[in-house]
Design a protein around this motif. Structure first.
Motif, PDB file in Angstrom:
ATOM      1  N   GLN A  36     -40.738  29.488 -54.641  1.00  0.00           N
ATOM      2  CA  GLN A  36     -41.739  29.727 -53.596  1.00  0.00           C
ATOM      3  C   GLN A  36     -41.259  30.713 -52.537  1.00  0.00           C
ATOM      4  OE1 GLN A  36     -44.872  28.541 -53.906  1.00  0.00           O
ATOM      5  NE2 GLN A  36     -44.103  27.801 -55.861  1.00  0.00           N
ATOM      6  N   ARG A  37     -40.009  31.066 -52.570  1.00  0.00           N
ATOM      7  CA  ARG A  37     -39.433  31.986 -51.595  1.00  0.00           C
ATOM      8  C   ARG A  37     -39.026  33.268 -52.297  1.00  0.00           C
ATOM      9  NH1 ARG A  37     -36.917  29.155 -47.235  1.00  0.00           N
ATOM     10  NH2 ARG A  37     -36.484  31.212 -46.391  1.00  0.00           N
ATOM     11  N   PRO A  38     -38.949  34.361 -51.633  1.00  0.00           N
ATOM     12  CA  PRO A  38     -39.228  34.521 -50.214  1.00  0.00           C
ATOM     13  C   PRO A  38     -40.737  34.599 -49.937  1.00  0.00           C
ATOM     14  CG  PRO A  38     -38.688  36.651 -51.142  1.00  0.00           C
ATOM     15  CD  PRO A  38     -38.529  35.639 -52.250  1.00  0.00           C
ATOM     16  N   VAL A  39     -41.097  34.329 -48.717  1.00  0.00           N
ATOM     17  CA  VAL A  39     -42.481  34.480 -48.286  1.00  0.00           C
ATOM     18  C   VAL A  39     -42.804  35.968 -48.178  1.00  0.00           C
ATOM     19  CG1 VAL A  39     -44.100  34.064 -46.390  1.00  0.00           C
ATOM     20  CG2 VAL A  39     -42.485  32.274 -47.079  1.00  0.00           C
ATOM     21  N   ASN A  40     -41.901  36.718 -47.589  1.00  0.00           N
ATOM     22  CA  ASN A  40     -42.052  38.171 -47.442  1.00  0.00           C
ATOM     23  C   ASN A  40     -41.112  38.868 -48.426  1.00  0.00           C
ATOM     24  OD1 ASN A  40     -43.912  38.444 -45.117  1.00  0.00           O
ATOM     25  ND2 ASN A  40     -42.322  37.245 -44.107  1.00  0.00           N
ATOM     26  N   ASN A  41     -41.605  39.927 -49.065  1.00  0.00           N
ATOM     27  CA  ASN A  41     -40.773  40.607 -50.053  1.00  0.00           C
ATOM     28  C   ASN A  41     -39.641  41.388 -49.383  1.00  0.00           C
ATOM     29  OD1 ASN A  41     -41.597  43.346 -49.471  1.00  0.00           O
ATOM     30  ND2 ASN A  41     -43.473  42.968 -50.605  1.00  0.00           N
ATOM     31  N   GLN A  42     -38.676  41.808 -50.191  1.00  0.00           N
ATOM     32  CA  GLN A  42     -37.469  42.452 -49.660  1.00  0.00           C
ATOM     33  C   GLN A  42     -37.770  43.737 -48.899  1.00  0.00           C
ATOM     34  OE1 GLN A  42     -35.479  42.694 -53.440  1.00  0.00           O
ATOM     35  NE2 GLN A  42     -35.963  44.874 -53.691  1.00  0.00           N
ATOM     36  N   ASP A  43     -38.770  44.492 -49.324  1.00  0.00           N
ATOM     37  CA  ASP A  43     -39.093  45.724 -48.602  1.00  0.00           C
ATOM     38  C   ASP A  43     -39.634  45.418 -47.206  1.00  0.00           C
ATOM     39  OD1 ASP A  43     -38.274  47.245 -50.787  1.00  0.00           O
ATOM     40  OD2 ASP A  43     -40.303  47.382 -51.612  1.00  0.00           O
ATOM     41  N   SER A  44     -40.478  44.398 -47.103  1.00  0.00           N
ATOM     42  CA  SER A  44     -41.017  43.995 -45.793  1.00  0.00           C
ATOM     43  C   SER A  44     -39.912  43.463 -44.896  1.00  0.00           C
ATOM     44  CB  SER A  44     -42.093  42.920 -45.964  1.00  0.00           C
ATOM     45  OG  SER A  44     -43.191  43.424 -46.674  1.00  0.00           O
ATOM     46  N   ARG A  45     -39.042  42.617 -45.459  1.00  0.00           N
ATOM     47  CA  ARG A  45     -37.950  42.057 -44.670  1.00  0.00           C
ATOM     48  C   ARG A  45     -36.990  43.149 -44.215  1.00  0.00           C
ATOM     49  NH1 ARG A  45     -34.914  38.729 -47.970  1.00  0.00           N
ATOM     50  NH2 ARG A  45     -35.991  39.389 -49.859  1.00  0.00           N
ATOM     51  N   ALA A  46     -36.702  44.105 -45.106  1.00  0.00           N
ATOM     52  CA  ALA A  46     -35.797  45.210 -44.753  1.00  0.00           C
ATOM     53  C   ALA A  46     -36.411  46.083 -43.664  1.00  0.00           C
ATOM     54  CB  ALA A  46     -35.472  46.042 -45.989  1.00  0.00           C
ATOM     55  N   LEU A  47     -37.699  46.355 -43.755  1.00  0.00           N
ATOM     56  CA  LEU A  47     -38.380  47.180 -42.757  1.00  0.00           C
ATOM     57  C   LEU A  47     -38.319  46.531 -41.377  1.00  0.00           C
ATOM     58  CD1 LEU A  47     -40.180  49.592 -41.950  1.00  0.00           C
ATOM     59  CD2 LEU A  47     -42.150  48.190 -42.590  1.00  0.00           C
ATOM     60  N   LEU A  48     -38.592  45.234 -41.316  1.00  0.00           N
ATOM     61  CA  LEU A  48     -38.540  44.542 -40.024  1.00  0.00           C
ATOM     62  C   LEU A  48     -37.133  44.578 -39.440  1.00  0.00           C
ATOM     63  CD1 LEU A  48     -40.827  41.446 -40.640  1.00  0.00           C
ATOM     64  CD2 LEU A  48     -41.318  43.449 -39.235  1.00  0.00           C
ATOM     65  N   LEU A  49     -36.142  44.294 -40.265  1.00  0.00           N
ATOM     66  CA  LEU A  49     -34.760  44.314 -39.769  1.00  0.00           C
ATOM     67  C   LEU A  49     -34.352  45.713 -39.317  1.00  0.00           C
ATOM     68  CD1 LEU A  49     -33.012  42.021 -42.383  1.00  0.00           C
ATOM     69  CD2 LEU A  49     -33.280  41.541 -39.939  1.00  0.00           C
ATOM     70  N   ALA A  50     -34.679  46.718 -40.118  1.00  0.00           N
ATOM     71  CA  ALA A  50     -34.301  48.090 -39.785  1.00  0.00           C
ATOM     72  C   ALA A  50     -35.001  48.586 -38.523  1.00  0.00           C
ATOM     73  CB  ALA A  50     -34.614  49.018 -40.957  1.00  0.00           C
ATOM     74  N   SER A  51     -36.118  47.972 -38.175  1.00  0.00           N
ATOM     75  CA  SER A  51     -36.864  48.365 -36.973  1.00  0.00           C
ATOM     76  C   SER A  51     -36.266  47.803 -35.685  1.00  0.00           C
ATOM     77  CB  SER A  51     -38.318  47.903 -37.088  1.00  0.00           C
ATOM     78  OG  SER A  51     -38.943  48.534 -38.177  1.00  0.00           O
ATOM     79  N   LEU A  52     -35.368  46.847 -35.810  1.00  0.00           N
ATOM     80  CA  LEU A  52     -34.738  46.244 -34.638  1.00  0.00           C
ATOM     81  C   LEU A  52     -33.703  47.204 -34.050  1.00  0.00           C
ATOM     82  CD1 LEU A  52     -34.212  42.625 -36.002  1.00  0.00           C
ATOM     83  CD2 LEU A  52     -36.014  43.415 -34.437  1.00  0.00           C
ATOM     84  N   LEU A  53     -33.718  47.348 -32.743  1.00  0.00           N
ATOM     85  CA  LEU A  53     -32.811  48.287 -32.086  1.00  0.00           C
ATOM     86  C   LEU A  53     -31.343  48.011 -32.345  1.00  0.00           C
ATOM     87  CD1 LEU A  53     -34.539  48.682 -28.604  1.00  0.00           C
ATOM     88  CD2 LEU A  53     -34.506  50.319 -30.502  1.00  0.00           C
ATOM     89  N   MET A  54     -30.980  46.752 -32.502  1.00  0.00           N
ATOM     90  CA  MET A  54     -29.557  46.427 -32.657  1.00  0.00           C
ATOM     91  C   MET A  54     -29.034  46.630 -34.070  1.00  0.00           C
ATOM     92  SD  MET A  54     -31.471  43.572 -33.139  1.00  0.00           S
ATOM     93  CE  MET A  54     -31.713  42.532 -31.746  1.00  0.00           C
TER      94      MET A  54
END
Length: 142
Positions: A50-68
């Motif tokens: 049942q996991r992940p809820v969000n696919n790896q591309d979505s998760r990577a995009l969100l993480l890469a968008s974080l300033l830190m």
């Protein structure tokens, strides 16, 4: 280049304040923060179908968008050991639910002259709890 690297890893399925705190704390430990992200296949092996809820591309995009966060690298294996051995970070950071003995790559980082940091966990935040709350919300009669 003379810059130090901090490495952390995880699934980061549904980004929440606990993740942000942990990543912010990790970023303070070195010049560059590299995040190892479990691929969709490795998440299924570790957490169930049942996991992940969000696919790896979505998760990577969100993480890469974080300033830190300076870089995100997706890995297919169940652990990031191979990736860490190629990056050879100066600092390895994991959350407070781990001990030095249970952190994959800790002995390798220490053997290379690096250090391991265990960040405290912010209580009350977990992806599993968020998923459970959503299930309760969507199926109140069960």
């Amino acid at each position: 280049m003379g810059r130090s690297i901090v490495f952390t890893n995880g699934v980061f399925d549904i980004l929440h304040p606990g993740h942000i705190f942990s990543l912010s704390q990790a970023a303070k430990e070195a010049d560059l923060l590299i995040v190892g992200l479990n691929s969709d296949h490795s998440v299924k092996r570790l957490k169930g179908q049942q996991r992940p809820v969000n696919n790896q591309d979505s998760r990577a995009l969100l993480l890469a968008s974080l300033l830190m966060v300076d870089a995100v690298v997706i890995f297919e294996e169940d652990t990031p050991l191979e990736l860490m051995n190629s990056i050879r970070p100066d600092v390895l950071v994991k959350g407070g639910d781990y001990t030095i003995e249970t952190i994959v790559g800790a002995k390798e980082v220490i053997a290379n002259g690096g250090r391991v940091v265990i960040n405290p966990v912010i209580e009350g935040y977990s992806t599993t709890n968020i998923i459970d709350k959503l299930k309760d919300f969507l199926n109140p009669d069960q």
